[in-house]
Enzyme design. Structure first.
Site, PDB file in Angstrom:
ATOM      1  N   CYS A 121     -43.196  -9.502 -54.701  1.00  0.00           N
ATOM      2  CA  CYS A 121     -42.193  -9.272 -55.492  1.00  0.00           C
ATOM      3  C   CYS A 121     -41.429  -8.091 -54.689  1.00  0.00           C
ATOM      4  O   CYS A 121     -41.712  -7.059 -54.266  1.00  0.00           O
ATOM      5  CB  CYS A 121     -42.440  -8.583 -56.835  1.00  0.00           C
ATOM      6  SG  CYS A 121     -41.010  -8.054 -57.807  1.00  0.00           S
TER       7      CYS A 121
ATOM      8  N   CYS B 220     -41.290  -4.628 -56.853  1.00  0.00           N
ATOM      9  CA  CYS B 220     -42.282  -3.566 -56.824  1.00  0.00           C
ATOM     10  C   CYS B 220     -43.505  -4.008 -56.042  1.00  0.00           C
ATOM     11  O   CYS B 220     -44.433  -3.200 -55.929  1.00  0.00           O
ATOM     12  CB  CYS B 220     -42.588  -3.889 -58.300  1.00  0.00           C
ATOM     13  SG  CYS B 220     -43.465  -5.467 -58.906  1.00  0.00           S
TER      14      CYS B 220
ATOM     15  N   CYS C 241     -42.610  -5.157 -62.862  1.00  0.00           N
ATOM     16  CA  CYS C 241     -41.525  -4.789 -63.044  1.00  0.00           C
ATOM     17  C   CYS C 241     -40.331  -5.344 -63.777  1.00  0.00           C
ATOM     18  O   CYS C 241     -39.294  -4.971 -64.062  1.00  0.00           O
ATOM     19  CB  CYS C 241     -40.662  -4.454 -61.636  1.00  0.00           C
ATOM     20  SG  CYS C 241     -40.232  -5.869 -60.829  1.00  0.00           S
TER      21      CYS C 241
ATOM     22  N   CYS D 244     -40.435 -22.462 -58.543  1.00  0.00           N
ATOM     23  CA  CYS D 244     -39.227 -22.749 -57.698  1.00  0.00           C
ATOM     24  C   CYS D 244     -38.496 -21.270 -57.781  1.00  0.00           C
ATOM     25  O   CYS D 244     -38.170 -20.710 -58.909  1.00  0.00           O
ATOM     26  CB  CYS D 244     -38.217 -23.529 -58.320  1.00  0.00           C
ATOM     27  SG  CYS D 244     -36.881 -23.808 -57.523  1.00  0.00           S
TER      28      CYS D 244
END
Length: 117
Positions: free
Chosen positions: A32, A35, A84, A104
């Protein structure tokens, strides 16, 4: 819904550049961008023909939340970072066997770390 999670529209980030990691072929981990939670191993990435990076499964299902998304007059399953709450993309049931899932994911939501050789 957990405290601090948003309950409005699915995305607050720009959809462009959606394909910055589309052609990334190196081995590594996709996390991510907000985060740092590890989300997808490069070995689960496949060419879906959609123009978005697509994966068959998360590296750890505990790092994502799946939420019903009825925006844009469609019924989809939104993928969020569990840590997050960031919108990552959507998962569809039209992926390759054996599981049949296609995660996706928007490139702008991901950070790529190449594997050490």
């Amino acid at each position: 819904m957990a405290p601090g999670r948003r309950s409005g529209p699915t995305s607050i980030v720009s959809a462009w550049p959606r394909g910055a990691l589309l052609h990334e072929k190196r081995k590594g981990m996709l996390s991510c961008a907000a985060c740092g939670a590890e989300l997808f191993a490069s070995g689960t990435k496949f060419e879906s023909g959609t123009g978005w990076p697509s994966f068959t499964e998360p590296v750890n299902r505990q790092n994502i939340d799946l939420v019903e998304d009825r925006s844009h007059w469609m019924l989809r399953t939104e993928v969020l970072s569990k840590r997050c709450g960031s919108h990552l993309g959507h998962v569809f049931r039209d992926g390759p066997a054996p599981a049949g899932d296609r995660y996706c994911i928007n490139s702008v939501c991901l950070a790529f770390t190449p594997a050490e050789e």
